[in-house]
Design an enzyme around this catalytic site. Structure first.
Site, PDB file in Angstrom:
ATOM      1  CB  CYS A  26      44.613  34.422  38.846  1.00  0.00           C
ATOM      2  SG  CYS A  26      44.477  35.621  40.174  1.00  0.00           S
TER       3      CYS A  26
ATOM      4  CG  HIS B 184      40.009  39.799  35.872  1.00  0.00           C
ATOM      5  ND1 HIS B 184      39.104  38.782  36.058  1.00  0.00           N
ATOM      6  CD2 HIS B 184      41.201  39.317  36.294  1.00  0.00           C
ATOM      7  CE1 HIS B 184      39.724  37.741  36.579  1.00  0.00           C
ATOM      8  NE2 HIS B 184      41.005  38.037  36.747  1.00  0.00           N
TER       9      HIS B 184
END
Length: 638
Positions: A25, A560
């Protein structure tokens, strides 16, 4: 970073033939392994390019950092020959061969439903505790405060009203959250909760429906009946969506789903589930009566170990039943909260002992912040970041928690509401029990701290291994590091409008334990993402859920957007920037459809991480309850 070298080091540490699958990720490698016991954890812990590791949902995750993780992953795939996979594909690989555990599945279900509504229950609980201060006799004198000062009675009555509402209408809160979890329309779930708590219901009365007498029971304070009702609603809604023509689906699916669910709730589901609920509550009250302080002590001895398994996520469902019974004059209130508080304080005390024992600056920083977090009721940073790493602090804390819980049980300390299970937990304790609660907390802290410190002193070599380099070399390295850090004092501004919270409150281990660095989080109210600093885009993921920015003052910032939103593969996100592009504070980086992300089951909280935190003397979150984009969020001192 030498990406090829790091990839090889990871392969050597986990075992080339031990890897089944790999994905990544924005910040970490995600690996599925055959045998976790073959991991060379010491090698990964000692690797300066690895910022942390942890295991979750069958995946072993290795934190590398934004930008670098892509390249390390590419090198790992080249070296091992594994097939590239998305995080969603890897999740399926991790689940293959796993035996279905119905108990853990049920606990996960309860956690998914109750965690989102805990803030409302905590608010109601603390208001209830405040009202206890105003109405309890013998706390500040022979009379209650409302009797000594009649002019505060109106305030007390208002607080009582506000405190009771979340519990009286709990079926509505549970209905909304359960509908989301079961895949039903959340507003229909709320409607079922409203039907079950309608003030028009008259207990003791019945409806005559074609000769069938149906009792008009209300379901105030209830949990299990509404869970069953909303599950039934979800089954019916999915059935009608599938079988009704699209021309009538919009109208008749809600009608039929609610009508049938309502009828079955009052005739079968509600009465049966209320009986089950009573059995469960009575069972816990009987257990408390029978085992007394011994049972409390054993529970306290095991509580933190239970947290490691995740079983504690099911406790809110039990606690709400105990509190509802207590409000109706049955049982002894919430003893689970008392035990949780003792356990959390003990783990925090053990972590503080490590602060005084260790000479490692990184561990000192982690243990101090994790210790404070544990005392306030959030133990994951203390457990996983400190106590389990050295092991003995964890077990010393279990002993402290067990003894303190036994003492609390012996003097009949009880909680009258939910709240923060730590030093601030006295706000949730029945007013007359507060002095003994404080004594129990001090016992928990003192025993855990003393045992950890004493044992640690006699095993200091485990905490402070001798560094391989001499003093001169160490000083030289420190001087070189300071010279090349190249950072200045700076401010980082909020990238979104929303509510500012501590990273420790986020539902992701990497961010909550600050493995990637310190910073802040914002629960967004608007889906537009703005640049928080002037600088260059160093990372712009194809999935559009994360950005890396190198600021003009040397700050390195990771944005994020959401937790595990990489699984959406860019759906519901847009991006206006590319890697290498210059941005100014306030430029629009992209957008996110918050409603769609939430409906897909993901948390859209935006994390703002200073990934080069070690280069700063301090990284301080501005303590604002709410922020607008462009307002100061974090202050950096070089």
């Amino acid at each position: 970073m030498d990406h090829k070298k790091v990839a090889q080091q990871v392969i050597d540490a986990v075992g080339r033939d031990n890897m089944v699958g790999a994905a990544h990720c924005a910040t970490r490698l995600r690996l599925v392994l055959k045998d976790d016991s073959k991991i060379d954890q010491a090698a990964l812990d000692a690797n300066p390019d690895v910022k942390g590791t942890f295991k979750t949902n069958g995946q072993y995750q290795i934190i590398i950092g934004p930008g670098d993780v892509n390249n390390v992953y590419d090198e790992l795939i080249k070296e091992t020959g594994l097939k590239e996979a998305s995080t969603e594909e890897l999740k399926k690989v991790a689940e293959q061969g796993k035996k279905f555990n119905p108990v853990m599945a049920f606990i996960k279900l309860l956690s998914d439903i109750f965690v989102p509504i805990i803030p409302a229950l905590v608010a109601g609980g603390l208001l209830m505790a405040l009202n206890n201060f105003l109405t309890s006799k013998g706390l500040f004198g022979a009379k209650a405060l409302v009797e000594m000062y009649p002019n505060v009675k109106g305030l007390s009555d208002m607080i009582q009203l506000m405190s009771a509402a979340p519990f009286i209408f709990m079926p509505i809160l549970v209905g909304i959250s359960a509908a989301k979890r079961f895949g039903a329309n959340q507003f229909l779930g709320a409607a079922i909760g409203m039907i079950m708590t309608s003030p028009n219901l008259l207990p003791g009365k019945s409806w005559d429906i074609l000769g069938l007498a149906v009792s008009q029971n209300n379901y105030y304070y209830q949990v299990i009946p509404v869970l069953a009702a909303v599950y039934l609603l979800s089954v019916l809604e999915k059935f009608f969506h599938k079988h009704l023509p699209s021309a009538v689906d919009f109208t008749f699916t809600p009608l039929l789903s609610v009508m049938i669910t309502g009828f079955l709730t009052f005739t079968i589901v509600g009465p049966v589930m209320r009986t089950v609920s009573d059995w469960i509550t009575n069972g816990f009250v009987w257990l408390y009566d029978t085992t007394s302080f011994i049972g409390m002590g054993l529970f306290g001895l095991c509580y933190s170990a239970i947290v490691l398994t995740g079983l504690h996520q099911s406790f809110p469902a039990i606690e709400t039943q105990l509190l509802s019974a207590f409000r109706n004059g049955h049982g002894y209130g919430d003893f689970i909260f008392v035990v949780a508080s003792m356990a959390n304080v003990a783990q925090g005390a053990a972590t503080f002992a490590i602060y005084f024992l260790t000479k490692d600056k990184k561990m000192k920083s982690l243990s101090s912040s994790a210790g404070v977090s544990a005392l306030l009721g959030i133990t994951e940073p203390a457990l996983f970041g400190v106590n389990l790493k050295y092991r003995f602090p964890f077990f010393c804390a279990l002993i402290g928690s067990g003894i303190a819980s036994a003492f609390a049980g012996f003097v009949k300390v009880i909680a009258a509401s939910l709240g923060s299970a730590g030093f601030l937990g006295f706000l949730s304790i029945y007013a007359k029990s507060i002095p003994m609660y404080v004594v129990a907390e001090l016992i928990s802290f003192a025993i855990a701290f003393a045992l950890t410190y004493t044992y640690g002193k006699s095993h200091e070599a485990r905490l402070n291994p001798v560094a391989p380099q001499g003093p001169a070399e160490s000083a030289e390295l420190k001087a070189e590091s300071a010279a090349v850090s190249g950072v200045e004092n700076a401010e980082i501004f909020s990238p979104v409008d929303g509510k500012s919270v501590n990273l420790s409150e986020t539902n992701d281990e990497v961010f909550s334990q600050k493995m990637m660095g310190d910073g802040a989080a914002v629960i967004p109210e608007d889906g537009t993402i703005y640049a928080p600093i002037d600088g260059e885009i160093t990372v712009a993921y194809e999935t559009k859920h994360a950005y890396g920015i190198k600021g003009d003052n040397g700050e390195e910032v990771l944005l994020h957007i959401g937790i595990d939103t990489v699984n959406l593969k860019g759906e519901n996100f847009t991006s206006n920037v590319a890697q290498g592009q210059r941005v100014k504070k306030g430029d629009v980086l992209g957008t996110v459809d918050l409603a769609a992300v939430r409906n897909a089951g993901y948390d859209p909280t935006v994390m703002v991480i200073v990934t080069n935190t070690p280069n700063y003397k301090s990284v301080v979150r501005i303590d604002n309850s709410s922020v607008k984009h462009g307002e100061n969020l974090i202050t950096l001192e070089a």
